[in-house]
Scaffold this motif. Structure first.
Motif, PDB file in Angstrom:
ATOM      1  N   GLY A 218       0.737  -1.139  -0.045  1.00 40.78           N
ATOM      2  CA  GLY A 218       0.046   0.144  -0.018  1.00 40.78           C
ATOM      3  C   GLY A 218       0.739   1.167  -0.114  1.00 40.78           C
ATOM      4  O   GLY A 218       0.402   2.296   0.677  1.00 40.78           O
ATOM      5  N   VAL A 219       2.037   1.334  -0.721  1.00 41.25           N
ATOM      6  CA  VAL A 219       2.819   2.258  -0.762  1.00 41.25           C
ATOM      7  C   VAL A 219       2.832   2.980  -1.951  1.00 41.25           C
ATOM      8  O   VAL A 219       3.557   2.570  -3.173  1.00 41.25           O
ATOM      9  N   ILE A 267      -5.193   6.808  -1.045  1.00 43.21           N
ATOM     10  CA  ILE A 267      -4.789   5.780  -2.016  1.00 43.21           C
ATOM     11  C   ILE A 267      -4.736   4.523  -1.184  1.00 43.21           C
ATOM     12  O   ILE A 267      -4.245   4.380  -0.105  1.00 43.21           O
ATOM     13  N   LEU A 268      -5.379   3.504  -1.860  1.00 42.05           N
ATOM     14  CA  LEU A 268      -5.519   1.990  -1.237  1.00 42.05           C
ATOM     15  C   LEU A 268      -5.051   1.120  -2.305  1.00 42.05           C
ATOM     16  O   LEU A 268      -4.994   1.303  -3.438  1.00 42.05           O
ATOM     17  N   PRO A 269      -4.393  -0.055  -1.919  1.00 40.92           N
ATOM     18  CA  PRO A 269      -4.084  -1.143  -2.805  1.00 40.92           C
ATOM     19  C   PRO A 269      -5.228  -1.699  -3.250  1.00 40.92           C
ATOM     20  O   PRO A 269      -6.346  -1.842  -2.580  1.00 40.92           O
ATOM     21  N   ALA A 326      -5.226   2.690  -6.100  1.00 40.34           N
ATOM     22  CA  ALA A 326      -6.162   3.697  -6.566  1.00 40.34           C
ATOM     23  C   ALA A 326      -6.400   4.705  -5.520  1.00 40.34           C
ATOM     24  O   ALA A 326      -6.324   4.455  -4.288  1.00 40.34           O
ATOM     25  N   LEU A 327      -6.730   5.762  -5.862  1.00 40.15           N
ATOM     26  CA  LEU A 327      -7.231   7.005  -5.128  1.00 40.15           C
ATOM     27  C   LEU A 327      -9.130   6.824  -4.956  1.00 40.15           C
ATOM     28  O   LEU A 327      -9.457   7.013  -6.030  1.00 40.15           O
ATOM     29  N   LEU A 328      -9.364   6.663  -3.814  1.00 40.49           N
ATOM     30  CA  LEU A 328     -10.738   6.009  -3.662  1.00 40.49           C
ATOM     31  C   LEU A 328     -11.346   7.089  -2.608  1.00 40.49           C
ATOM     32  O   LEU A 328     -10.380   7.552  -1.606  1.00 40.49           O
ATOM     33  N   ARG A 329     -12.592   7.451  -2.947  1.00 37.94           N
ATOM     34  CA  ARG A 329     -13.201   7.864  -1.673  1.00 37.94           C
ATOM     35  C   ARG A 329     -13.664   7.242  -0.570  1.00 37.94           C
ATOM     36  O   ARG A 329     -13.895   6.020  -0.620  1.00 37.94           O
TER      37      ARG A 329
END
Length: 369
Positions: A218-219, A267-269, A326-329
């Protein structure tokens, strides 16, 4: 000749729409880090000069660290590792390792020269001297105890609390302990045409394995993955932002967000899969998953009413072998974890692809969360 694969392992799946954190095999590994540029920064006022520019705390005496350069509106220009180098006369200087591919940000070398003014500082390109490598997977790379966190009262910002008796990023020249996440290993500057000494005892792998390694942890890294506000890019939880230091470029909005704002995206994996075959097991890299264009749109799809009204979309920032960032809400993430929402990838490809996210095991957890 050996054929290499990378497997992610997980003990249990709590939901069809949420994967528990994977763990990369801990075989000692070394790989070159792609797309990096190295600058040399020297002079008697180098530490003071950097402290007025970067978002993180700069050690009073030159030591390795990790931080970011922001522009005046508080968004990320470059994240960077700062190494030390000791001259024959004992004077220390900095070497800066960063991703220079940004088409929107001014070149970092020009940016630094703009701020020098009368400072006793010299900066130059040193990319013809060094390559950047990463090494991980030894027992020494593992953290011995769970991380401790300092939380902002309302915004959702979290900072790692380091042991002040030691430098978390290490003290050796031409090396940084990569503590952005547990298990990331070490970052190394190696002379051009040489290989790290670790090559004799570590598996020697292509650069894409380093990319998989950090995405499974997750980096995010580099200008293709970091371009928003620092907390959206997880720079707070990776130890690159100091919310109590003096003035630096972009400080005003960053500190205001810490005290009065709310973090709405991170940002999450993620794992990419066929839309009709959502995974019910561990995230695992798969060579047959195609590559997708950077910033491909991720759409939220309501599965059942759960009090969430999907607003906006997400972005797939990078991916390889079906693993990505991914950049997620965060409101969408919470709904997906509750089984009320799923993500689909809006790509010009067939068949339709789905996205499933997970929260890295090392991420901070609070009672409020």
């Amino acid at each position: 000749m050996k054929t290499w694969t990378l497997r992610a392992e997980s003990s249990k799946v709590t939901s069809a729409y949420m994967l528990l954190p994977p763990v990369v095999s801990r075989v000692p590994t070394v790989a070159r880090v792609p797309y990096r540029t190295v600058l040399s920064l020297s002079g008697s006022q180098a530490t003071e000069f950097l402290n007025g520019l970067v978002s993180g705390a700069v050690p009073a005496s030159p030591r390795p660290f990790y931080s970011a350069f922001l522009h005046a509106q508080g968004k990320v220009l470059y994240d960077a590792f700062f190494y030390t180098r000791t001259a024959p006369d004992g004077q220390k200087s900095y070497l800066i390792d960063y991703d220079s591919r940004s088409a929107d940000a001014p070149p970092l070398l020009q940016l630094l020269k703009r701020y020098i003014l009368r400072s006793r500082v010299k900066v130059r390109d040193a990319s013809d001297e060094f390559d950047v490598w990463a090494a991980w997977g030894t027992p020494a790379d593992a953290e011995k105890a769970p991380r401790q966190w300092r939380w902002a009262e309302h915004s959702g910002v979290a900072e790692p609390v380091w042991d002040n008796s030691v430098s978390p990023w290490g003290t050796a020249d031409l090396e940084v302990r990569d503590v952005r996440a547990p298990g990331m290993g070490r970052r190394l500057l190696v002379r051009k045409k040489d290989t790290p000494p670790e090559s004799a005892s570590h598996d020697f792998l292509p650069s894409e394995f380093y990319t998989l390694h950090r995405m499974l942890h997750g980096v995010p890294e580099g200008t293709g993955e970091m371009f928003g506000f620092p907390m959206e890019s997880n720079l707070d939880i990776m130890g690159a932002v100091d919310f109590r230091k003096g003035c630096y470029v972009g400080q005003e909005l960053t500190v205001r967000t810490y005290h009065t704002g709310v973090i709405r995206k991170r940002i999450l994996p993620v794992v990419i899969h066929a839309a009709d075959a959502r995974p019910d097991g561990p995230a695992e890299p798969r060579a047959e998953i195609p590559s997708f264009a950077a910033n491909s749109e991720i759409r939220p799809l309501v599965l059942r009413e759960g009090g969430v009204r999907p607003r906006g979309t997400g972005k797939l920032l990078n991916s390889t072998h079906g693993i990505g960032l991914a950049l997620l809400r965060l409101e969408h993430v919470q709904a997906a974890e509750q089984g009320n929402l799923a993500f689909t990838l809006d790509a010009d490809a067939s068949p339709e692809w789905g996205i499933s996210q997970w929260r890295p095991e090392w991420w901070p957890q609070s009672d409020a969360a």
